[in-house]
Design a protein around this motif. Structure first.
Motif, PDB file in Angstrom:
ATOM      1  N   SER A 133       1.193  -0.738   0.177  1.00  0.00           N
ATOM      2  CA  SER A 133       0.196   0.131   0.298  1.00  0.00           C
ATOM      3  C   SER A 133       0.912   1.589  -0.067  1.00  0.00           C
ATOM      4  O   SER A 133       2.104   0.722   0.021  1.00  0.00           O
ATOM      5  CB  SER A 133      -1.121  -0.087   0.942  1.00  0.00           C
ATOM      6  OG  SER A 133      -0.181  -0.277   1.937  1.00  0.00           O
ATOM      7  N   PRO A 134       0.509   2.264   0.093  1.00  0.00           N
ATOM      8  CA  PRO A 134       0.845   3.476   0.042  1.00  0.00           C
ATOM      9  C   PRO A 134       3.033   3.585   0.851  1.00  0.00           C
ATOM     10  O   PRO A 134       4.335   4.230   0.888  1.00  0.00           O
ATOM     11  CB  PRO A 134       0.561   4.677   0.426  1.00  0.00           C
ATOM     12  CG  PRO A 134      -0.894   4.434   0.195  1.00  0.00           C
ATOM     13  CD  PRO A 134      -0.979   2.602   0.450  1.00  0.00           C
ATOM     14  N   PRO A 135       2.930   2.689   2.053  1.00  0.00           N
ATOM     15  CA  PRO A 135       4.046   2.890   2.639  1.00  0.00           C
ATOM     16  C   PRO A 135       5.214   2.318   1.508  1.00  0.00           C
ATOM     17  O   PRO A 135       6.368   2.617   1.956  1.00  0.00           O
ATOM     18  CB  PRO A 135       3.656   1.881   3.720  1.00  0.00           C
ATOM     19  CG  PRO A 135       2.671   3.099   4.105  1.00  0.00           C
ATOM     20  CD  PRO A 135       2.063   2.087   2.628  1.00  0.00           C
ATOM     21  N   ILE A 136       5.236   1.503   0.919  1.00  0.00           N
ATOM     22  CA  ILE A 136       6.339   1.363  -0.157  1.00  0.00           C
ATOM     23  C   ILE A 136       6.828   2.488  -1.174  1.00  0.00           C
ATOM     24  O   ILE A 136       7.476   2.056  -1.430  1.00  0.00           O
ATOM     25  CB  ILE A 136       5.856   0.229  -1.109  1.00  0.00           C
ATOM     26  CG1 ILE A 136       6.754  -0.694  -1.987  1.00  0.00           C
ATOM     27  CG2 ILE A 136       4.279   0.783  -2.147  1.00  0.00           C
ATOM     28  CD1 ILE A 136       7.402  -1.299  -0.777  1.00  0.00           C
ATOM     29  N   LEU A 137       5.644   3.670  -0.643  1.00  0.00           N
ATOM     30  CA  LEU A 137       6.312   4.424  -1.675  1.00  0.00           C
ATOM     31  C   LEU A 137       7.197   6.237  -0.575  1.00  0.00           C
ATOM     32  O   LEU A 137       7.616   6.302  -0.226  1.00  0.00           O
ATOM     33  CB  LEU A 137       5.329   5.573  -2.452  1.00  0.00           C
ATOM     34  CG  LEU A 137       4.470   4.797  -3.619  1.00  0.00           C
ATOM     35  CD1 LEU A 137       3.418   5.521  -4.379  1.00  0.00           C
ATOM     36  CD2 LEU A 137       5.643   4.301  -4.325  1.00  0.00           C
ATOM     37  N   LEU A 138       5.826   6.063   0.823  1.00  0.00           N
ATOM     38  CA  LEU A 138       6.131   6.548   1.793  1.00  0.00           C
ATOM     39  C   LEU A 138       7.291   6.900   2.469  1.00  0.00           C
ATOM     40  O   LEU A 138       8.334   7.516   2.353  1.00  0.00           O
ATOM     41  CB  LEU A 138       4.698   6.809   2.450  1.00  0.00           C
ATOM     42  CG  LEU A 138       3.655   7.461   1.869  1.00  0.00           C
ATOM     43  CD1 LEU A 138       2.474   7.825   2.321  1.00  0.00           C
ATOM     44  CD2 LEU A 138       4.329   8.991   1.203  1.00  0.00           C
ATOM     45  N   VAL A 139       7.494   5.930   2.956  1.00  0.00           N
ATOM     46  CA  VAL A 139       8.597   4.722   4.133  1.00  0.00           C
ATOM     47  C   VAL A 139      10.526   5.318   3.441  1.00  0.00           C
ATOM     48  O   VAL A 139      10.875   6.114   3.452  1.00  0.00           O
ATOM     49  CB  VAL A 139       8.727   3.510   4.620  1.00  0.00           C
ATOM     50  CG1 VAL A 139       9.732   2.992   5.654  1.00  0.00           C
ATOM     51  CG2 VAL A 139       7.400   3.815   5.528  1.00  0.00           C
ATOM     52  N   PRO A 140      10.460   4.798   1.927  1.00  0.00           N
ATOM     53  CA  PRO A 140      11.812   4.949   1.723  1.00  0.00           C
ATOM     54  C   PRO A 140      11.820   6.962   1.168  1.00  0.00           C
ATOM     55  O   PRO A 140      13.007   6.811   1.340  1.00  0.00           O
ATOM     56  CB  PRO A 140      11.849   4.700   0.122  1.00  0.00           C
ATOM     57  CG  PRO A 140      10.696   3.125   0.437  1.00  0.00           C
ATOM     58  CD  PRO A 140       9.832   3.927   1.019  1.00  0.00           C
ATOM     59  N   LEU A 141      10.400   7.177   0.789  1.00  0.00           N
ATOM     60  CA  LEU A 141      11.296   9.091   0.688  1.00  0.00           C
ATOM     61  C   LEU A 141      11.196   9.909   1.416  1.00  0.00           C
ATOM     62  O   LEU A 141      11.788  10.385   1.759  1.00  0.00           O
ATOM     63  CB  LEU A 141       9.796   9.815  -0.371  1.00  0.00           C
ATOM     64  CG  LEU A 141       9.400   8.637  -1.746  1.00  0.00           C
ATOM     65  CD1 LEU A 141       7.845   9.542  -2.070  1.00  0.00           C
ATOM     66  CD2 LEU A 141      10.044   9.738  -2.347  1.00  0.00           C
ATOM     67  N   ALA A 142      11.027   8.995   2.900  1.00  0.00           N
ATOM     68  CA  ALA A 142      11.470   9.764   4.172  1.00  0.00           C
ATOM     69  C   ALA A 142      12.753   9.333   4.223  1.00  0.00           C
ATOM     70  O   ALA A 142      12.856   9.209   5.570  1.00  0.00           O
ATOM     71  CB  ALA A 142      10.349   9.236   4.882  1.00  0.00           C
ATOM     72  N   GLY A 143      13.635   8.095   3.834  1.00  0.00           N
ATOM     73  CA  GLY A 143      14.536   7.735   4.102  1.00  0.00           C
ATOM     74  C   GLY A 143      14.874   6.353   5.147  1.00  0.00           C
ATOM     75  O   GLY A 143      16.025   6.691   5.548  1.00  0.00           O
ATOM     76  N   GLU A 144      14.110   5.990   5.252  1.00  0.00           N
ATOM     77  CA  GLU A 144      13.458   4.683   6.426  1.00  0.00           C
ATOM     78  C   GLU A 144      13.879   3.241   5.493  1.00  0.00           C
ATOM     79  O   GLU A 144      13.342   2.563   6.619  1.00  0.00           O
ATOM     80  CB  GLU A 144      11.930   5.467   7.358  1.00  0.00           C
ATOM     81  CG  GLU A 144      12.080   6.452   7.857  1.00  0.00           C
ATOM     82  CD  GLU A 144      13.695   7.002   8.753  1.00  0.00           C
ATOM     83  OE1 GLU A 144      14.097   5.728   9.434  1.00  0.00           O
ATOM     84  OE2 GLU A 144      13.281   7.918   8.640  1.00  0.00           O
ATOM     85  N   SER A 145      14.394   2.923   4.988  1.00  0.00           N
ATOM     86  CA  SER A 145      14.329   2.106   3.675  1.00  0.00           C
ATOM     87  C   SER A 145      15.261   1.769   3.023  1.00  0.00           C
ATOM     88  O   SER A 145      15.411   3.115   1.831  1.00  0.00           O
ATOM     89  CB  SER A 145      12.522   1.544   3.136  1.00  0.00           C
ATOM     90  OG  SER A 145      12.855   0.456   2.637  1.00  0.00           O
ATOM     91  N   ASP A 146      16.311   0.835   2.330  1.00  0.00           N
ATOM     92  CA  ASP A 146      16.737   1.096   2.281  1.00  0.00           C
ATOM     93  C   ASP A 146      16.519   0.375   0.662  1.00  0.00           C
ATOM     94  O   ASP A 146      17.220   0.631  -0.476  1.00  0.00           O
ATOM     95  CB  ASP A 146      18.314  -0.395   2.364  1.00  0.00           C
ATOM     96  CG  ASP A 146      19.512   0.210   3.371  1.00  0.00           C
ATOM     97  OD1 ASP A 146      18.745   1.727   3.747  1.00  0.00           O
ATOM     98  OD2 ASP A 146      19.416  -0.201   4.446  1.00  0.00           O
ATOM     99  N   GLN A 147      14.847  -0.099   0.421  1.00  0.00           N
ATOM    100  CA  GLN A 147      14.444  -0.444  -0.823  1.00  0.00           C
ATOM    101  C   GLN A 147      13.752   0.720  -1.386  1.00  0.00           C
ATOM    102  O   GLN A 147      12.815   1.077  -0.508  1.00  0.00           O
ATOM    103  CB  GLN A 147      13.596  -2.003  -0.936  1.00  0.00           C
ATOM    104  CG  GLN A 147      14.639  -2.887  -1.067  1.00  0.00           C
ATOM    105  CD  GLN A 147      15.026  -3.328   0.485  1.00  0.00           C
ATOM    106  OE1 GLN A 147      14.747  -3.502   1.410  1.00  0.00           O
ATOM    107  NE2 GLN A 147      16.855  -3.540   0.569  1.00  0.00           N
ATOM    108  N   THR A 148      13.440   0.442  -2.347  1.00  0.00           N
ATOM    109  CA  THR A 148      11.891   1.215  -2.898  1.00  0.00           C
ATOM    110  C   THR A 148      10.829   0.139  -3.995  1.00  0.00           C
ATOM    111  O   THR A 148      11.419  -0.710  -4.058  1.00  0.00           O
ATOM    112  CB  THR A 148      12.451   2.127  -3.735  1.00  0.00           C
ATOM    113  OG1 THR A 148      12.887   2.362  -5.314  1.00  0.00           O
ATOM    114  CG2 THR A 148      14.225   3.272  -3.006  1.00  0.00           C
TER     115      THR A 148
END
Length: 362
Positions: A133-148
């Motif tokens: 869902s949207p966190p797959i986009l939002l979490v990386p954009l916030a710099g909190e994931s190594d994957q996008t």
């Protein structure tokens, strides 16, 4: 043209080759012993291939899974991702839409990043899927994931649900226009509760609406909580002035009269909150959907993607799935792999702009 144009997965479970070859034994029985013997031999080979898990794939010329499918919910049991994974897995298995069992595995942590990291380590593995869902986009954009999202393969978007902007029944805000007016003149005086952290789904859904209303989203007092339930409890307790949550999360409180829904973020009115106007109806040109879908590891072949896309396309047509969706307040919004990929690109661009505006882009 999407991957669904492929012939992958045309067979459902390997039975077609068996029943066809079995029937040919009786139909050719009068044509002589050689024909009968040949038919029996073909049938035996088909049965052997089916027993090895290869019969349907060989008969249809397409790919099929050869072992159980690990279906990742990147969160704890009971949450939205877990509910989506278990609901869809149950319908898929019961309707015999996949040739191997769908086994839900929970891998919680870091807003989904733990589960994504696990899937990313299994490139080209067609026996791994995960709900998203949207966190797959939002979490990386916030710099909190190594994957996008680009590190994975889009399979299908399944449904959407709107956000609802709610206040207590005795709130001075009667409409979203009332709230927007206050946010323009004195945004720091309005506290808004959300069920996830800064830069997350609830925050972006709020910030986008505030921007579209002509207010400064960076000045709005967003108060994060661990889940929509806690955010609504804060509102009911008078600790915050407004709450943002999924439409399905607030419908019971709206029906009971404890809260008033000012607007929903969907393009059309939500079936779970039919009396609540959309933001567009309220004069705010903004649409935000909590979409949900399925992705796979990077590097799958076209036939492998097409197999799963076709299975999920059939799943959303099942009565059992429609019943579950109505209960959970989900709206059907199916997109195939190619269309889902384009949608993700568009959403990523939009979210990047919003997070930059509120100073949370990293």
């Amino acid at each position: 043209m999407s991957a669904s144009g492929s012939t992958a997965g045309a067979g459902g479970n390997g039975r077609t080759a068996e029943s066809t070859s079995g029937g040919s034994v009786f139909r050719t029985g009068r044509r002589g012993s050689r024909a009968a013997f040949a038919a029996v031999a073909v049938g035996s080979v088909s049965l052997l291939l089916a027993a090895c898990g290869e019969g349907a794939g060989a008969a249809s010329g397409g790919w099929q899974p050869t072992k159980p499918i690990e279906y990742i919910a990147p969160a704890n049991t009971g949450g939205g991702w877990d509910t989506l994974a278990r609901s869809s897995a149950r319908v898929m298995d019961e309707a015999d839409l996949v040739s191997r069992p769908m086994r839900v595995v929970n891998k919680p942590g870091a807003g989904g990043a733990i589960g994504w990291s696990y899937v990313a380590k299994h490139q080209k593995d067609p026996h791994k899927l995960f709900v998203t869902s949207p966190p797959i986009l939002l979490v990386p954009l916030a710099g909190e994931s190594d994957q996008t999202y680009r590190d994975f393969t889009p399979v299908a978007r399944l449904n959407t649900e709107p956000l609802a902007y709610v206040v207590k029944a005795n709130s001075p805000f009667k409409t979203f226009e009332d709230l927007a007016a206050k946010l323009k003149t004195d945004p720091g005086k309005v506290s808004v509760a959300g069920g996830s952290g800064p830069g997350s789904l609830d925050h972006v859904g709020l910030a986008g609406a505030v921007q579209a209303a002509g207010a400064d989203a960076s000045k709005v007092k967003y108060v994060p909580f661990d889940g929509g339930g806690e955010a609504l409890t804060s509102l009911l307790g008078g600790h915050t002035d407004v709450a943002v949550a999924g439409g399905s999360e607030v419908q019971a409180l709206v029906r009971s009269g404890d809260v008033r829904a000012l607007a929903v973020s969907s393009e059309k009115r939500s079936p779970v909150l039919p009396d609540t106007p959309t933001l567009t109806e309220s004069g705010i040109d903004y649409v935000f959907d909590i979409w949900r879908g399925v992705m796979a590891p990077k590097g799958l072949t076209g036939e492998q993607v097409a197999y799963y896309e076709k299975a999920f396309r059939k799943m959303v047509e099942q009565d059992a799935w429609k019943k579950e969706s109505r209960k959970l307040g989900w709206t059907d919004a199916f997109l195939g792999s190619e269309e889902f990929g384009k949608f993700l690109d568009e959403q990523n661009k939009e979210y990047t702009g919003i997070l930059t505006e509120v100073g949370l882009r990293k």
